[in-house]
Design a protein around this motif. Sequence first.
Motif, PDB file in Angstrom:
ATOM      1  N   TRP A 123      -4.893   0.870  46.578  1.00 51.60           N
ATOM      2  CA  TRP A 123      -4.854  -0.275  45.655  1.00 51.60           C
ATOM      3  C   TRP A 123      -6.182  -0.395  44.901  1.00 51.60           C
ATOM      4  O   TRP A 123      -6.198  -0.623  43.684  1.00 51.60           O
ATOM      5  CB  TRP A 123      -4.545  -1.555  46.427  1.00 51.60           C
ATOM      6  N   VAL A 124      -7.300  -0.223  45.599  1.00 56.89           N
ATOM      7  CA  VAL A 124      -8.608  -0.298  44.948  1.00 56.89           C
ATOM      8  C   VAL A 124      -8.752   0.808  43.903  1.00 56.89           C
ATOM      9  O   VAL A 124      -9.215   0.568  42.779  1.00 56.89           O
ATOM     10  CB  VAL A 124      -9.728  -0.209  45.997  1.00 56.89           C
ATOM     11  N   LEU A 125      -8.353   2.029  44.259  1.00 65.60           N
ATOM     12  CA  LEU A 125      -8.486   3.149  43.328  1.00 65.60           C
ATOM     13  C   LEU A 125      -7.618   2.940  42.089  1.00 65.60           C
ATOM     14  O   LEU A 125      -8.068   3.147  40.953  1.00 65.60           O
ATOM     15  CB  LEU A 125      -8.097   4.450  44.020  1.00 65.60           C
ATOM     16  N   TRP A 126      -6.371   2.503  42.295  1.00 65.12           N
ATOM     17  CA  TRP A 126      -5.497   2.248  41.152  1.00 65.12           C
ATOM     18  C   TRP A 126      -6.014   1.072  40.319  1.00 65.12           C
ATOM     19  O   TRP A 126      -5.871   1.065  39.088  1.00 65.12           O
ATOM     20  CB  TRP A 126      -4.074   1.978  41.624  1.00 65.12           C
ATOM     21  N   SER A 127      -6.617   0.092  40.968  1.00 69.70           N
ATOM     22  CA  SER A 127      -7.183  -1.043  40.237  1.00 69.70           C
ATOM     23  C   SER A 127      -8.345  -0.592  39.360  1.00 69.70           C
ATOM     24  O   SER A 127      -8.486  -1.032  38.212  1.00 69.70           O
ATOM     25  CB  SER A 127      -7.640  -2.125  41.217  1.00 69.70           C
ATOM     26  N   LEU A 128      -9.190   0.290  39.903  1.00 72.92           N
ATOM     27  CA  LEU A 128     -10.306   0.819  39.114  1.00 72.92           C
ATOM     28  C   LEU A 128      -9.801   1.615  37.913  1.00 72.92           C
ATOM     29  O   LEU A 128     -10.345   1.503  36.808  1.00 72.92           O
ATOM     30  CB  LEU A 128     -11.205   1.691  39.995  1.00 72.92           C
ATOM     31  N   SER A 171      -6.981   1.115  36.441  1.00 74.10           N
ATOM     32  CA  SER A 171      -6.411   0.132  35.517  1.00 74.10           C
ATOM     33  C   SER A 171      -7.500  -0.560  34.711  1.00 74.10           C
ATOM     34  O   SER A 171      -7.349  -0.794  33.500  1.00 74.10           O
ATOM     35  CB  SER A 171      -5.586  -0.898  36.287  1.00 74.10           C
ATOM     36  N   LEU A 172      -8.603  -0.910  35.368  1.00 74.11           N
ATOM     37  CA  LEU A 172      -9.709  -1.555  34.656  1.00 74.11           C
ATOM     38  C   LEU A 172     -10.342  -0.610  33.645  1.00 74.11           C
ATOM     39  O   LEU A 172     -10.709  -1.024  32.535  1.00 74.11           O
ATOM     40  CB  LEU A 172     -10.754  -2.037  35.663  1.00 74.11           C
ATOM     41  N   LEU A 173     -10.459   0.664  34.021  1.00 76.78           N
ATOM     42  CA  LEU A 173     -10.992   1.656  33.080  1.00 76.78           C
ATOM     43  C   LEU A 173     -10.050   1.800  31.887  1.00 76.78           C
ATOM     44  O   LEU A 173     -10.499   1.833  30.731  1.00 76.78           O
ATOM     45  CB  LEU A 173     -11.156   2.993  33.792  1.00 76.78           C
ATOM     46  N   PHE A 174      -8.763   1.847  32.161  1.00 77.86           N
ATOM     47  CA  PHE A 174      -7.776   1.927  31.082  1.00 77.86           C
ATOM     48  C   PHE A 174      -7.865   0.700  30.187  1.00 77.86           C
ATOM     49  O   PHE A 174      -7.778   0.807  28.957  1.00 77.86           O
ATOM     50  CB  PHE A 174      -6.381   2.044  31.709  1.00 77.86           C
ATOM     51  N   LEU A 175      -8.050  -0.466  30.801  1.00 72.74           N
ATOM     52  CA  LEU A 175      -8.139  -1.708  30.040  1.00 72.74           C
ATOM     53  C   LEU A 175      -9.359  -1.706  29.131  1.00 72.74           C
ATOM     54  O   LEU A 175      -9.294  -2.135  27.971  1.00 72.74           O
ATOM     55  CB  LEU A 175      -8.183  -2.902  30.998  1.00 72.74           C
ATOM     56  N   MET A 176     -10.509  -1.223  29.632  1.00 69.31           N
ATOM     57  CA  MET A 176     -11.726  -1.183  28.829  1.00 69.31           C
ATOM     58  C   MET A 176     -11.591  -0.217  27.659  1.00 69.31           C
ATOM     59  O   MET A 176     -12.069  -0.481  26.555  1.00 69.31           O
ATOM     60  CB  MET A 176     -12.921  -0.809  29.705  1.00 69.31           C
ATOM     61  N   LEU A 177     -10.922   0.907  27.895  1.00 69.02           N
ATOM     62  CA  LEU A 177     -10.802   1.915  26.843  1.00 69.02           C
ATOM     63  C   LEU A 177      -9.810   1.513  25.760  1.00 69.02           C
ATOM     64  O   LEU A 177      -9.999   1.841  24.579  1.00 69.02           O
ATOM     65  CB  LEU A 177     -10.382   3.251  27.456  1.00 69.02           C
ATOM     66  N   ILE A 216      -3.973  -7.657  27.910  1.00 66.43           N
ATOM     67  CA  ILE A 216      -3.708  -8.219  29.235  1.00 66.43           C
ATOM     68  C   ILE A 216      -5.036  -8.586  29.891  1.00 66.43           C
ATOM     69  O   ILE A 216      -6.083  -8.061  29.516  1.00 66.43           O
ATOM     70  CB  ILE A 216      -2.931  -7.240  30.144  1.00 66.43           C
ATOM     71  N   SER A 217      -4.988  -9.463  30.858  1.00 66.78           N
ATOM     72  CA  SER A 217      -6.197  -9.895  31.552  1.00 66.78           C
ATOM     73  C   SER A 217      -6.530  -8.922  32.676  1.00 66.78           C
ATOM     74  O   SER A 217      -5.680  -8.146  33.117  1.00 66.78           O
ATOM     75  CB  SER A 217      -5.999 -11.295  32.128  1.00 66.78           C
ATOM     76  N   TRP A 218      -7.761  -8.990  33.155  1.00 68.58           N
ATOM     77  CA  TRP A 218      -8.140  -8.088  34.242  1.00 68.58           C
ATOM     78  C   TRP A 218      -7.393  -8.433  35.515  1.00 68.58           C
ATOM     79  O   TRP A 218      -7.123  -7.555  36.344  1.00 68.58           O
ATOM     80  CB  TRP A 218      -9.653  -8.156  34.479  1.00 68.58           C
ATOM     81  N   GLN A 219      -7.029  -9.716  35.698  1.00 69.95           N
ATOM     82  CA  GLN A 219      -6.255 -10.090  36.888  1.00 69.95           C
ATOM     83  C   GLN A 219      -4.915  -9.374  36.920  1.00 69.95           C
ATOM     84  O   GLN A 219      -4.491  -8.879  37.958  1.00 69.95           O
ATOM     85  CB  GLN A 219      -6.036 -11.600  36.931  1.00 69.95           C
ATOM     86  N   TYR A 274       0.747   2.955  32.403  1.00 72.42           N
ATOM     87  CA  TYR A 274      -0.143   3.552  31.403  1.00 72.42           C
ATOM     88  C   TYR A 274       0.663   4.216  30.287  1.00 72.42           C
ATOM     89  O   TYR A 274       0.268   4.180  29.122  1.00 72.42           O
ATOM     90  CB  TYR A 274      -1.062   4.585  32.062  1.00 72.42           C
ATOM     91  N   LEU A 275       1.792   4.824  30.649  1.00 71.78           N
ATOM     92  CA  LEU A 275       2.627   5.473  29.642  1.00 71.78           C
ATOM     93  C   LEU A 275       3.433   4.462  28.837  1.00 71.78           C
ATOM     94  O   LEU A 275       3.812   4.724  27.696  1.00 71.78           O
ATOM     95  CB  LEU A 275       3.581   6.469  30.309  1.00 71.78           C
ATOM     96  N   LEU A 276       3.710   3.300  29.434  1.00 73.96           N
ATOM     97  CA  LEU A 276       4.555   2.312  28.764  1.00 73.96           C
ATOM     98  C   LEU A 276       3.780   1.366  27.862  1.00 73.96           C
ATOM     99  O   LEU A 276       4.389   0.638  27.070  1.00 73.96           O
ATOM    100  CB  LEU A 276       5.313   1.485  29.815  1.00 73.96           C
ATOM    101  N   SER A 277       2.468   1.354  27.959  1.00 72.65           N
ATOM    102  CA  SER A 277       1.671   0.387  27.201  1.00 72.65           C
ATOM    103  C   SER A 277       1.955   0.400  25.703  1.00 72.65           C
ATOM    104  O   SER A 277       2.026  -0.671  25.073  1.00 72.65           O
ATOM    105  CB  SER A 277       0.178   0.632  27.452  1.00 72.65           C
TER     106      SER A 277
END
Length: 315
Positions: A71-76, A78-84, A91-94, A264-267
């Motif tokens: 979960w932590v790895l996938w969250s990281l 996701s956050l990297l994807f969100l920043m890029l 979407i929010s980081w939560q 990530y593919l559906l965004s």
Amino acid sequence: MRPSADRAEWVDCSRTLAMFFIVWLHAAAAPGWVGKVVGGAIALFFLLAGYFLPVSAAQVMRRTGRLALAWVLWSLLSLLFLMLFKPWVDISWQHAVGWGVAAYNTPLWFLKTLVAYQLVAAALLVLRLLPRYSWVLVVFLALCSYTTAPSQHLSVRFDYLWIFLLGFSARVASLEMVREYVWKHGWILLLGVLGVFLQPEFLEEYADLADVSWRHCNLPLWNLAFMTLFLLAGVVLHGLLPRLAGALACCGRWMLFIYAGHSYLLSPLYRWEELRWGWNLWVPFLVLPLLAGLAWGIARVSPCTMALLQARRWK
């Protein structure tokens, strides 16, 4: 890309069928009835997680640790994807890490909730309430699901906990016993599912008496019915169309990777309307094999990385 010999193909086939509807719903253009089916798909994943849960509290804690790390790895990621891609993904980081209860394009809430369920199971094992009183707990929590709204404290959905413990309780029957029963007596299960779809009047009367919404009163039964259909479909396909079942099982073995990574593919579908046509039924047909192939490639290049992302043991 055939599954290993120690896996039940019909189970992995059921997983893939369930994931098909989840991806379709998350494609943002699926018909409304797909949402009801997805409730059963999520229930199936919780049921299987409970079924394959160890009986030892120490082993459960080790498995929970691997799941929390995933979960932590996938969250990281996701956050990297969100920043890029922040300008294109609103979407929010939560929600990006699954802290929101069930955001469409952030399915990590499932991993977080499963971590909570396994911690509950470990505590029940230490208190010797499992497996001795497992069926009592299942019945009690199932009844609670009809009398109270789904708990979302700390954004953990405890309304699926009884399904998780139901899977743990059902482990007294081997997968082969379950498959043989479903294959020989599937019509009994179909009759039960049909009874649920007819929406018995006594549940509606109870909903009025208890002052809860009919949808909430019916929801646990709908989830159970669709979950049963997924299992039944997996058994039937395995028996009648073994090659197709084997191909679907190849996706099922990478289910956690597909579940956590498909957003990530559906965004782009959430931003570009021109990508939406035909209820986006084409999306799961594209996404499932693509992610299964990607998972297989990562596993070949870096088995340890894939083990971490799949919450499995690594060397």
